[in-house]
Design a protein around this motif. Sequence first.
Motif, PDB file in Angstrom:
ATOM      1  N   LEU A 157       0.816  -1.214   0.000  1.00  0.00           N
ATOM      2  CA  LEU A 157       0.000   0.000   0.000  1.00  0.00           C
ATOM      3  C   LEU A 157       0.855   1.273   0.000  1.00  0.00           C
ATOM      4  O   LEU A 157       0.667   2.127  -0.867  1.00  0.00           O
ATOM      5  N   PRO A 158       1.814   1.407   0.932  1.00  0.00           N
ATOM      6  CA  PRO A 158       2.655   2.611   0.857  1.00  0.00           C
ATOM      7  C   PRO A 158       3.408   2.716  -0.461  1.00  0.00           C
ATOM      8  O   PRO A 158       3.589   3.818  -0.989  1.00  0.00           O
ATOM      9  N   LEU A 167       1.053   4.048  -2.826  1.00  0.00           N
ATOM     10  CA  LEU A 167       0.730   5.436  -2.484  1.00  0.00           C
ATOM     11  C   LEU A 167       1.836   6.380  -2.933  1.00  0.00           C
ATOM     12  O   LEU A 167       1.568   7.496  -3.371  1.00  0.00           O
ATOM     13  N   VAL A 168       3.077   5.905  -2.835  1.00  0.00           N
ATOM     14  CA  VAL A 168       4.177   6.744  -3.311  1.00  0.00           C
ATOM     15  C   VAL A 168       4.027   6.978  -4.808  1.00  0.00           C
ATOM     16  O   VAL A 168       4.264   8.087  -5.303  1.00  0.00           O
ATOM     17  N   VAL A 179       1.210   7.130  -6.417  1.00  0.00           N
ATOM     18  CA  VAL A 179       0.144   8.125  -6.578  1.00  0.00           C
ATOM     19  C   VAL A 179       0.703   9.522  -6.304  1.00  0.00           C
ATOM     20  O   VAL A 179       0.430  10.473  -7.029  1.00  0.00           O
ATOM     21  N   LEU A 180       1.538   9.609  -5.259  1.00  0.00           N
ATOM     22  CA  LEU A 180       2.145  10.897  -4.918  1.00  0.00           C
ATOM     23  C   LEU A 180       2.989  11.418  -6.087  1.00  0.00           C
ATOM     24  O   LEU A 180       2.889  12.577  -6.487  1.00  0.00           O
ATOM     25  N   LEU A 187       2.685  10.613  -9.181  1.00  0.00           N
ATOM     26  CA  LEU A 187       1.802  10.940 -10.300  1.00  0.00           C
ATOM     27  C   LEU A 187       1.251  12.351 -10.151  1.00  0.00           C
ATOM     28  O   LEU A 187       1.266  13.146 -11.097  1.00  0.00           O
ATOM     29  N   ILE A 188       0.815  12.664  -8.917  1.00  0.00           N
ATOM     30  CA  ILE A 188       0.177  13.965  -8.732  1.00  0.00           C
ATOM     31  C   ILE A 188       1.227  15.072  -8.801  1.00  0.00           C
ATOM     32  O   ILE A 188       0.955  16.164  -9.300  1.00  0.00           O
ATOM     33  N   VAL A 189       2.440  14.787  -8.345  1.00  0.00           N
ATOM     34  CA  VAL A 189       3.513  15.781  -8.443  1.00  0.00           C
ATOM     35  C   VAL A 189       3.814  16.070  -9.905  1.00  0.00           C
ATOM     36  O   VAL A 189       3.923  17.228 -10.332  1.00  0.00           O
ATOM     37  N   CYS A 205       1.863  15.553 -12.481  1.00  0.00           N
ATOM     38  CA  CYS A 205       0.697  16.188 -13.075  1.00  0.00           C
ATOM     39  C   CYS A 205       0.692  17.680 -12.737  1.00  0.00           C
ATOM     40  O   CYS A 205       0.501  18.536 -13.602  1.00  0.00           O
ATOM     41  N   GLY A 206       0.930  17.985 -11.461  1.00  0.00           N
ATOM     42  CA  GLY A 206       0.908  19.377 -11.032  1.00  0.00           C
ATOM     43  C   GLY A 206       2.037  20.182 -11.642  1.00  0.00           C
ATOM     44  O   GLY A 206       1.842  21.315 -12.092  1.00  0.00           O
ATOM     45  N   TYR A 263       1.199  20.878 -15.132  1.00  0.00           N
ATOM     46  CA  TYR A 263       0.108  21.847 -15.252  1.00  0.00           C
ATOM     47  C   TYR A 263       0.603  23.265 -15.007  1.00  0.00           C
ATOM     48  O   TYR A 263       0.315  24.187 -15.775  1.00  0.00           O
ATOM     49  N   ILE A 264       1.385  23.435 -13.931  1.00  0.00           N
ATOM     50  CA  ILE A 264       1.790  24.789 -13.568  1.00  0.00           C
ATOM     51  C   ILE A 264       2.841  25.327 -14.534  1.00  0.00           C
ATOM     52  O   ILE A 264       2.857  26.507 -14.873  1.00  0.00           O
TER      53      ILE A 264
END
Lengths: 169, 509
Positions: free
Chosen positions: A142-143, A146-147, A149-150, A152-154, A156-157, A160-161
């Motif tokens: 799970l961790p 989760l890393v 996912v973290l 991925l979002i970094v 993505c962000g 985007y920015i």
Amino acid sequence: MDWSTIMWWVMAAVTVIPAVMIVLSKDIVRLAFWLLASLTGVAGLYILLGADFLGFTQVLVYIGGIMVLILFGIMMTNRDAVLMRRGETTGGAMLTGVVIAAATALALLKVVKDTKWKEAAPVEMPATTARVGEALLTDYVLPFELVSVLLLIVLCGAAYIARRRPEET
Amino acid sequence: MSDLSLAMPVILLTTGAIAVLLLFSKKREGANPYPPAVGAATAAAALVSLQITLGKLTSVAGAGSSTGLGGFMTVDRFGVAAATICLVATLLTALLATDWLKKADANNPEFIPVLLIAAAGMVVMTTTGNLVGMFLGIEIMSVSLYILSAFRRGNLRSIESGLKYFLAGAFASGLFLMGIALNYGVSGGFDMASLATASASGTMVSKVALILLLCGFAFKLSLAPFHQWAADVYEGAPTPVTGFMSTAVKVAGFTAFTRIVLALSGTGGSWLSGAMVWLALLTMIVGNLGALAQTSVKRMLAYSSIGHAGYLMMAPIVVLSYNAASPNLGVESRAIFLSTDAMIFYLAAYALTNLLAFGSLAFIETREGKGLDMDAIGGLRWRHPVAAVGLLIAMLSLAGVPPTAGFLGKFRLFGAVLDRASVTGETAFYALIAVAVLTSLVSLGYYLRVIMRMTMHEPEGEAPVLPPFSPAWRVLIAVLVVAIIVLGFAPSFLGGGVEGVMSFLRTGI
């Protein structure tokens, strides 16, 4: 002194001396190379602790990845040598810094000496890579996910920015 | 129950986020109504799966919680209740943001995926029994929120908000991580039980670890004196995002923090409560006095949310006061039950109320294109009756005026603390209650000012011709208004609510 103690002192020196040089050096490229040496020392300490996987990851990620990134960053942004600015620190500020650093160091030393850390008897560690891999896909799945996912979002962000706005293209 | 089903809400949210990214990223021109709909549907699916897990949990006789996935998921009623509030907030934010996303500088398909991933992080935070899992949850949530705060890339205030949030948040994460590392050094573990082991050892390092964890949470929950970032971040962030930040983050943060405190209670960690009492007192005072001085509605609500964090902080303090050596353990565990129960109810009421407030404000902002200072809402009653009713109910509920959910939330939370005060007789609890009641009175000042502006200041000049607003939005506001009033009348709607109030009335003051 046995072998591992000697190696520990060598690695500690390889970590700390370049770390001091990072603070003292003026040219940012030199600074980057001192950082390289310091990170190598940390990798060596990891391997001495029996965490071979962590040591190699340190080499791959920090020395292979981040250092190259820093050097590329310098190369792409500046043609002239980048020198750190000097002479802006007054004597008083310098003194305050030294006092605070010394106080912190003393407090840390006292804590490290006085604390009863949870200790395990030293054992001959088998190679960890296979076990780390197994743990990542069983107990730590799970961790581990989760890393991802973290990350991925970094990603993505950041995309985007940093992306150009329509009016700029 | 299989391990994987415990993590199902997280899996669903992440899948939904990736699906939206893959399906809608190409279309950048023109408003796309699908991402918010998919986002809301994903949040709803995650909600359903969470309730299914809870159903399985209670059908097993005597099982209070279910642990799986190497101890990284500990699903219990407390966590599920908090995660439910977070997911409802996500769902409502996705719906309320639909209108706002049509604006030119916000018209990007990344909004919903980032929102969903933030929700996934919150679910992890609320339902994990492991400090590493908690840290990962906090990071996933925080990184998503940095992005959402800076979502209007062309707007300097929005970028400033994202940057400030990032710097404050990174600092807090560092403190939190250092706390985890020191705790590991003393106890050799990452689970909640390791906190108790470390705390029972009573060493200096374990204390420093707890202080670092407390400071990390104080930053994330914007408790004074760690609150300086909050006003600028809340004001600069896009209005729907501010609504989400001020509600769901508080729910997840307070739940995670209370979980840590629950592990500590009765193990000699009570020395920490002194620091927590001062944090709570200072936060109530700074938040409520700060709100009085604001001229922007959004900034005022930012300070008001700091004040509410101060009230909420009282619940963990009660939990920490659990005395394992007491002859009457029933009274002690009842205090824990009452305070956590009241905290969850308060969070639910506060989340709905703040979402209603920010939903109405987002509407006014998109329709009129002006800022959100006090003048922008002058005479709102004549211009947008629906938005005005939404704001009116929200302000009354935030101030704690009956018969709204906010009143009952305050009543139960303050009641739990008062209950504890009468049992232990400690002055700290009486001080907390006194300051909480006094600052609530102060808060009436700024909440009522909004209502006065809306209803008593006639609009200046010609009333502008306004574009029509969507019926869906009207329905949403109506649903929120009804929910807040229903919760105020019939708290059992949320389950197990009345009991807390009754016990308060029985024990008296």
